[in-house]
Structures are given as C-alpha cells and as structure tokens.
Design a protein around this motif. Structure first.
Motif, PDB file in Angstrom:
ATOM      1  N   GLY A  34       0.242  -0.902   0.011  1.00  0.00           N
ATOM      2  CA  GLY A  34      -0.448   0.125  -0.254  1.00  0.00           C
ATOM      3  C   GLY A  34       1.232   1.192   0.035  1.00  0.00           C
ATOM      4  N   LEU A  35       2.118   1.428   0.682  1.00  0.00           N
ATOM      5  CA  LEU A  35       2.656   2.501   0.848  1.00  0.00           C
ATOM      6  C   LEU A  35       3.212   2.281  -0.392  1.00  0.00           C
ATOM      7  CD1 LEU A  35       3.729   1.830   4.403  1.00  0.00           C
ATOM      8  CD2 LEU A  35       2.332   3.785   3.718  1.00  0.00           C
ATOM      9  N   GLY A  36       4.196   1.238  -0.842  1.00  0.00           N
ATOM     10  CA  GLY A  36       4.552   1.406  -2.308  1.00  0.00           C
ATOM     11  C   GLY A  36       4.131   1.882  -3.320  1.00  0.00           C
ATOM     12  N   ASN A  37       3.236   1.119  -3.489  1.00  0.00           N
ATOM     13  CA  ASN A  37       2.613   1.755  -4.663  1.00  0.00           C
ATOM     14  C   ASN A  37       1.907   3.208  -4.466  1.00  0.00           C
ATOM     15  OD1 ASN A  37      -1.049   2.488  -5.436  1.00  0.00           O
ATOM     16  ND2 ASN A  37       0.232   1.498  -6.431  1.00  0.00           N
ATOM     17  N   LEU A  38       2.159   4.228  -3.247  1.00  0.00           N
ATOM     18  CA  LEU A  38       1.206   5.785  -3.271  1.00  0.00           C
ATOM     19  C   LEU A  38       2.879   5.930  -3.817  1.00  0.00           C
ATOM     20  CD1 LEU A  38      -0.914   7.373  -2.879  1.00  0.00           C
ATOM     21  CD2 LEU A  38      -0.226   7.330  -1.087  1.00  0.00           C
ATOM     22  N   LEU A  39       3.951   5.801  -3.732  1.00  0.00           N
ATOM     23  CA  LEU A  39       5.487   6.454  -3.706  1.00  0.00           C
ATOM     24  C   LEU A  39       5.514   6.472  -5.386  1.00  0.00           C
ATOM     25  CD1 LEU A  39       7.357   4.869  -0.429  1.00  0.00           C
ATOM     26  CD2 LEU A  39       6.650   7.455  -0.778  1.00  0.00           C
ATOM     27  N   VAL A  40       5.280   4.748  -5.482  1.00  0.00           N
ATOM     28  CA  VAL A  40       5.291   4.522  -7.296  1.00  0.00           C
ATOM     29  C   VAL A  40       4.504   5.724  -8.081  1.00  0.00           C
ATOM     30  CG1 VAL A  40       4.351   3.409  -8.567  1.00  0.00           C
ATOM     31  CG2 VAL A  40       5.863   1.656  -6.952  1.00  0.00           C
ATOM     32  N   GLU A  41       3.291   5.814  -7.432  1.00  0.00           N
ATOM     33  CA  GLU A  41       2.331   7.326  -8.215  1.00  0.00           C
ATOM     34  C   GLU A  41       3.336   8.265  -8.027  1.00  0.00           C
ATOM     35  OE1 GLU A  41      -1.298   6.531  -6.321  1.00  0.00           O
ATOM     36  OE2 GLU A  41      -1.653   4.726  -7.077  1.00  0.00           O
ATOM     37  N   ARG A  42       3.284   8.939  -6.978  1.00  0.00           N
ATOM     38  CA  ARG A  42       4.885  10.118  -7.187  1.00  0.00           C
ATOM     39  C   ARG A  42       5.661   9.552  -7.682  1.00  0.00           C
ATOM     40  NH1 ARG A  42       3.571  11.270  -0.232  1.00  0.00           N
ATOM     41  NH2 ARG A  42       1.902  10.529  -0.512  1.00  0.00           N
ATOM     42  N   GLY A  43       6.491   8.983  -8.299  1.00  0.00           N
ATOM     43  CA  GLY A  43       7.116   8.822  -9.149  1.00  0.00           C
ATOM     44  C   GLY A  43       8.597   8.080  -8.690  1.00  0.00           C
TER      45      GLY A  43
END
Length: 436
Positions: free
Chosen positions: A22-31
């Motif tokens: 969940g955390l990693g997905n959001l960080l990927v979305e931020r580039g």
C-alpha cells in the motif's frame, strides 16, 4: 521532484507485505523507484505493482522443492503449530512466541549478506522495514531507516499499558506482572544472544527485551486514534500514527447473487481468519458449520487450505478475496484480529466479532472489546449460541453502528496511507539532499 529509491523489507506473511504494498504503490504514483527485498516465495508477485523485486532467501533453498506460494513458510509453520493456540498467552510465550522469534532470527542471520549486497547495488535513499526483528544490514547502510509497526502498538512497551501479545485488559494492571515475569524467563537469553550478534554486525544495541530499534529516522505505526494507547504510553516525536493503511491495489469485488439477494432482516457478514489463521482447517470448518444455521449470509475468505473447507448454502467464498473491497459491502466482520483486518474494519466503520489465534491478535481482540467496537470470544471454546448471540448483539446495536459510521468517516479523512508515504518521502528527500 527528486526521484527517490525506497527499499522495503516486509516480513514474509501477507499482512506486513500488503501493508508495504500500500505504501509502495503510493510512492510509485509519486514517481519514486520502489524496491522490495522480499523473501523468495514472493517472486513475480510484486513487479506487477511497479516495484523492483530483489528477493532474498531466509534459509538454504531446497533444490527438490517446487514453486511455493507467497508466505508459504509461515502458512506451514502455523498449520504445524496450531495446537499451541489452545494454550493461554502466557503459556504460548515458551511454546510459540519464542520459537517464532528463533525462526525469524535464523532468517535474519541467513539473509544478512544478501541484504548488504542488495543495498550496495540499489543505493536506497531510505529503507523501510515492517517486521518484529531487525536486519542489521538495514540500519548500518548509511541510508535513513524507517520502522513500521503493523502489529498492535502494544509492540512498543511501556509501564502504563498491558504487555504486548498478552491479550490482557488495560483496566486490570494487576494481571500484567506474571506475564512480564514469564516473558523475562523465556526470552532473556534469546534476546541477549541476538542483541550481541546485532552489535557484532555494527548496529546499535537494541532496547531491553525488544527485537527492533526505536532510535530511527522515523517510526510509523498503524492503529486508529479512537483505540490508541498514547494516553497511557506516550510516544516521542519520532513516531507517527497511521490511522489505517488501506491499500488501493485490490481488485473490485461484486457480491455474488447467492448472498446479495437475501431475506429482509438478513445481514451480510465477512468471515476471515487471515492467510495464516485459515490454515487451521478444523477451526475454519467448525465456524462454517456453526454459521450454517444463521439467518444471515456470509462471504468467507477460506485461506490456504481452501480445498479442505466445505461452505454452507448461506455462504460464498474463495481461497483469497480482495478484502478492502469486500469489507465496505458487509454489515459485520468476523475476524482473527490481525492488525490489517482490524484497522480495515474500523476504516470502513464495521463492528467485529474477534476470535484471536496468536501474536498481537489477542491484543487487538481485547482492545476492540474494551473500547466497545467488537466482541471477543474464546476462539476454541466458544459455544454456538455465544457466536450467534454476539452477531445479533452487534447488528442490533444501532447506536454503535452509527458511531462506527462516524469513526470510519473520520479515519478515512485522516488518510493514514498518505500520512505514512509522506513520512517516508520526507526522510528520503532529506537524505538525498544531504548527498547532493
């Protein structure tokens, strides 16, 4: 925006790994570039989220073994150890908790050189671990280290709170001392040996009788404000609460007509003992058989032994389900009390019946019961009428359900997943700026 490299190391079970996804997905979305140094059975299961997989072995690979399911080691371990869950939490300290720590520590020692190599190759700007034991390679790399507590926050001990893993009441401090005495007796030697090894690897000494460090770049924990312990055990400024951490990667779930079309007054209930608790086929089948006589309808997460569990006519289910898409559509959750399921149920404002099996599940079950958000039952000792009665009591408490609706809305507004990603990003950016 500077692109960070964020290295996650979650414990191999589904709960911590899903938390980090969940955390990693959001960080990927931020580039950002997200690397998962996960145990080898997760091969091919993390890359679809946009993560870089750098897998590690926690023991010598078996050349004769086929491909394992993700987290298979712990599924097998729980299935073999299930008889221990009938014991008291104090008795489990020697027969279950200590062997679990021993298994985890063996994995840490085996993985240490692999992790040092991965860190040298990936050059992370921040390292995040969600586990209950430290990997020294993660704290000695020169990159800032962020600890995630995705278990019940009693994992961080204090004099004013019940001891973690005990399931003891916050209102009964007289009961805490015997448990703490047994923890000292069963874990002192193990902790001293592990702490000495951690120091030999170049890491700082651990807090007394704790297997994870507290003095980190940042510390995150997952638990809603409405049930937290901070009034009784304050935390310093390094700690940030994530009220929930509901991943956004689950597939949509359409409730099957077999349970969606139900008689008036019939509720829809979700039953899950988690990916590990579901390995206890005898318990799962007893629950299914008991609920077969209920007027309500059930969605069942059957777990890793799904083919051995026979559902009743008022149920549908699969081995695994997209839990975060199921819970919003039900009226009540029957759960083992794992921290993910507990906090996700509160995120969506659902009352719970809790049947704890091991580890922090006892603490979550006790906490939900004592703050009035659910009812804790004896997992192996419950009578059929107790389970049915708990369901009817919670479903019939309109004041509680209205209150939980409000609490769920407040938790969603606080957006714990974003809070956690913000902390990780802030720590990483500060480190990247210092290297520029």
């Amino acid at each position: 925006m500077t692109q960070l490299t964020v290295l996650f190391l979650p414990e191999s079970a589904y709960g911590p790994t899903n938390q980090c996804i969940g955390l990693g997905n959001l960080l990927v979305e931020r580039g950002h570039r997200v690397v998962f140094a996960s145990e080898s059975s997760w091969a091919g299961k993390l890359a679809p989220f946009g993560f870089v997989e750098r897998l590690v072995d926690l023991a010598e690979p078996d050349p004769d073994a086929g491909d394992e399911d993700a987290g298979q080691f712990w599924t097998d371990f729980i299935a073999e150890t299930a008889p221990e869950f009938r014991k008291s939490t104090a008795e489990q300290l020697e027969s279950f908790v200590k062997p679990t720590y021993e298994a985890l520590i063996d994995g840490v020692k085996y993985a240490e050189p692999q992790l040092r190599k991965i860190i040298a190759e990936t050059q992370p700007d921040v390292i995040v671990e969600d586990n209950v034991v430290i990997f020294p390679a993660l704290t000695t790399s020169g990159a800032p280290f962020v600890r995630v507590v995705s278990c019940n926050p009693l994992e961080v001990p204090g004099e004013g709170i019940a001891p973690g893993l005990s399931g003891l009441a916050q209102a009964d401090p007289a009961s805490w001392a015997p448990f703490r005495t047994e923890l000292e007796r069963t874990h002192r030697d193990l902790w001293e040996q592990f702490n000495a090894w951690v120091v030999e690897q170049g890491a700082a000494p651990l807090p007394d009788l704790e297997f994870m460090p507290r003095d980190n770049a940042a510390n995150l924990y997952v638990f809603p404000e409405e049930a937290d312990y901070v009034a009784d055990r304050p935390l310093d400024g390094s700690w940030t609460r994530m009220d929930s951490s509901v991943r956004r990667t689950d597939d949509e779930y359409v409730v099957p007509a077999a349970v969606a079309d139900r008689p008036e007054g019939s509720a829809l209930i979700y039953l899950s003992l988690g990916s590990l608790g579901g390995a206890d086929v005898e318990l799962m089948q007893r629950l299914v058989d008991t609920l077969a006589t209920s007027p309500h309808r059930f969605i069942v997460s059957k777990g890793p032994q799904a083919d051995k569990i026979t559902l009743a006519d008022n149920m549908v289910g699969e081995q695994t389900l997209p839990q975060t898409k199921v819970i919003p559509q039900v009226d009540l959750v029957i759960t083992h009390g794992g921290n993910n399921t507990t906090t996700e149920a509160l995120h969506f404002g659902k009352p719970m019946v809790l049947l704890p099996l091991f580890w922090d599940q006892y603490d979550n079950a006790q906490r939900m019961d004592e703050v009035g958000f659910g009812i804790r039952l004896s997992t192996y000792g419950f009578e059929a009428e107790e389970l049915h009665g708990a369901i009817e009591k919670l479903l019939g408490d309109t004041d509680l359900r209205a209150r939980l609706d409000q609490i769920g809305a407040a938790i969603r507004e606080r957006d714990g997943l974003k809070v956690g990603a913000d902390v990780i990003e802030r720590v990483g950016l500060a480190h990247a700026a210092s290297r520029a």
